[in-house]
Design a protein around this motif. Structure first.
Motif, mmCIF file in Angstrom:
data_model
loop_
_atom_site.group_PDB
_atom_site.id
_atom_site.type_symbol
_atom_site.label_atom_id
_atom_site.label_comp_id
_atom_site.label_asym_id
_atom_site.label_seq_id
_atom_site.Cartn_x
_atom_site.Cartn_y
_atom_site.Cartn_z
ATOM 1 N N ASP A 184 0.859 -1.177 0.000
ATOM 2 C CA ASP A 184 0.000 0.000 0.000
ATOM 3 C C ASP A 184 0.901 1.234 0.000
ATOM 4 O O ASP A 184 1.368 1.686 1.041
ATOM 5 C CB ASP A 184 -0.899 -0.017 1.242
ATOM 6 C CG ASP A 184 -1.811 1.205 1.285
ATOM 7 O OD1 ASP A 184 -1.709 2.069 0.381
ATOM 8 O OD2 ASP A 184 -2.607 1.295 2.227
ATOM 9 N N ILE A 185 1.151 1.738 -1.172
ATOM 10 C CA ILE A 185 2.140 2.807 -1.340
ATOM 11 C C ILE A 185 1.800 4.044 -0.518
ATOM 12 O O ILE A 185 2.677 4.782 -0.073
ATOM 13 C CB ILE A 185 2.288 3.159 -2.844
ATOM 14 C CG1 ILE A 185 3.495 4.069 -3.083
ATOM 15 C CG2 ILE A 185 1.037 3.801 -3.404
ATOM 16 C CD1 ILE A 185 4.801 3.404 -2.836
ATOM 17 N N ASN A 186 0.491 4.239 -0.275
ATOM 18 C CA ASN A 186 0.096 5.469 0.420
ATOM 19 C C ASN A 186 0.484 5.493 1.889
ATOM 20 O O ASN A 186 0.387 6.515 2.548
ATOM 21 C CB ASN A 186 -1.390 5.712 0.211
ATOM 22 C CG ASN A 186 -1.657 5.974 -1.259
ATOM 23 O OD1 ASN A 186 -0.963 6.781 -1.885
ATOM 24 N ND2 ASN A 186 -2.593 5.250 -1.836
ATOM 25 N N LYS A 187 0.947 4.361 2.399
ATOM 26 C CA LYS A 187 1.426 4.347 3.783
ATOM 27 C C LYS A 187 2.847 4.908 3.907
ATOM 28 O O LYS A 187 3.329 5.154 5.006
ATOM 29 C CB LYS A 187 1.436 2.911 4.306
ATOM 30 C CG LYS A 187 0.044 2.373 4.537
ATOM 31 C CD LYS A 187 0.084 1.131 5.393
ATOM 32 C CE LYS A 187 -1.311 0.786 5.876
ATOM 33 N NZ LYS A 187 -1.489 -0.636 6.078
ATOM 34 N N PHE A 188 3.531 5.062 2.777
ATOM 35 C CA PHE A 188 4.954 5.413 2.832
ATOM 36 C C PHE A 188 5.209 6.848 2.380
ATOM 37 O O PHE A 188 4.550 7.341 1.466
ATOM 38 C CB PHE A 188 5.757 4.472 1.924
ATOM 39 C CG PHE A 188 5.691 3.030 2.342
ATOM 40 C CD1 PHE A 188 6.582 2.519 3.266
ATOM 41 C CD2 PHE A 188 4.719 2.190 1.824
ATOM 42 C CE1 PHE A 188 6.519 1.182 3.661
ATOM 43 C CE2 PHE A 188 4.643 0.855 2.210
ATOM 44 C CZ PHE A 188 5.549 0.357 3.137
ATOM 45 N N SER A 189 6.196 7.470 3.005
ATOM 46 C CA SER A 189 6.642 8.780 2.539
ATOM 47 C C SER A 189 7.938 8.663 1.756
ATOM 48 O O SER A 189 8.230 9.504 0.901
ATOM 49 C CB SER A 189 6.863 9.723 3.724
ATOM 50 O OG SER A 189 5.613 10.082 4.268
#
Ligand SMILES: *Cc1c(COP(=O)(O)O)cnc(C)c1O
Length: 362
Positions: A184-189
């Motif tokens: 889930d790419i949106n969890k990462f900055s």
């Protein structure tokens, strides 16, 4: 020329054969330039197309939108251990680190030299046999970021669900499992990965960074250590590792053609399954280092009862073209690194060998 082996090296590691063949076929004359890809200018339109394709391919596979950039940086994952705190850890703030292995420790040690870096969870006392349980993690208030190592290459453990960091940016060292499964790419900055495990040859590190993070670098930080320098110049501020980026582009195409990350995860689960089954069905002849719930799909670590037997295992394995299986000294025994490019056949051959070696020696 001797035949190619089943390459279980931890990194640099096996690359897809079709990628190596394509690189060979166009090695002397890239895209009609009359030059090798190693000989063309990094400012040429052919090379710009390579960088753009590699950035787009990476984003597409990871499902990253326009709020992300992909950068190609030198210095290995190890330089990211410094770049992350240099860019994101200002004086007066602190960062949280999850310690799950040697590389996580190194990242934390580098951050400590540059600012305040706290440990939010660690399984050091258990020789990193597992990753911490969510209940064991204590994130502090208002951390500048949380640093996690998604796969622990040396110990053979992997996070199978991510801790929730709320609004605190999550920074991940994904060197040894990037693009091996959907995330889930949106969890990462920010995600960084040295290329030499799952992406290409050594010498280039892929950094996926959320655009809002680019603004955080302190003004005094020098150009080559700032993420925004790479972003503003499409990774062409200075001469980048051109051949490595080209190879990454080919590997990304190969993953896409193989069905993307869902297909990779299925492929990797089946592959690792052969070897874990050989451990689990051995009546204790083989003992896995990682606890079952933390087992890695990328690096499989196991021991035999005696060191003598381990030496014999490695020597006999080599006669079956099973190569690169010696474990890291901090765990001992064996480690089978089975990155994306390792074939199912390679893993099945190793499992068969483990079975026959056990029958002969138990
Ligand atoms: C291999 C590895 C590193 C070190 O990478 P370099 O490119 O050699 O600096 C860091 N983190 C992880 C998880 C690794 O597997």
């Amino acid at each position: 020329m001797t035949e190619r082996v089943y390459n279980f090296n931890p990194g640099p590691a096996v690359l897809p054969l079709s990628v190596l063949e394509q690189a060979r076929d166009e090695f002397l004359n890239y895209a009609g330039t009359g030059m090798s890809v190693m000989e063309i200018s990094h400012r040429s339109k052919q090379f710009e197309a390579i960088v753009h394709s590699a950035e787009a391919g990476c984003k597409e596979l990871l499902g990253a939108g326009d709020d992300f950039r992909v950068l190609f940086i030198q210095g290995g994952a190890s330089m990211q251990f410094s770049m992350v705190p240099l860019n994101f850890l200002p004086a007066g703030r602190h960062a949280d680190y999850l310690l799950t292995g040697s590389f996580a420790e190194k990242a934390w040690q580098e951050a400590q030299k540059l600012g305040q870096a706290q440990v939010a969870g660690s399984t050091w006392g258990e020789n990193y046999r597992r990753v911490p349980d969510k209940k064991e993690i204590n994130f502090s208030d208002n951390a500048a970021y949380v640093h996690i190592t998604t796969n622990n290459t040396i110990y053979g453990t992997q996070w199978h669900s991510l801790p929730d960091t709320g609004s605190v940016p999550l920074v991940a060292d994904m060197s040894s499992d990037i693009l091996s499964r959907p995330i889930d790419i949106n969890k990462f900055s920010l995600i960084y990965a040295g290329a030499q495990k799952n992406l290409g040859p050594s010498g280039v590190t892929v950094v996926l960074i959320r655009r809002d993070m680019l603004e955080k670098a302190p003004a005094h930080l020098t150009s080559m250590l700032r993420y925004d320098t790479y972003a503003e110049n499409d990774s062409l501020y200075n001469t980048p590792p051109t051949f490595g980026i080209y190879m990454i582009m080919l590997v990304l195409d190969w993953i896409e053609e193989s069905g993307g990350l869902a297909a990779m995860e299925k492929h990797n689960t089946e592959k690792a399954g052969y070897i874990y089954d050989a451990i689990d069905n051995s009546n204790g002849f083989y003992s896995g280092h990682a606890e079952k719930g933390s087992r890695s799909l990328m690096n499989i670590t196991f021991r035999l009862a005696r060191e003598e037997l381990e030496k014999q295992f490695l020597a006999e394995a080599a006669t079956y073209r099973l190569s690169g299986l010696k474990g890291h000294r901090s765990v001992g025994g064996m480690r089978a690194s089975v990155y994306n490019a390792m074939s199912k056949t390679g893993c099945a051959e190793l499992a068969d060998f483990m079975e026959s070696f056990r029958k002969k020696n138990s």
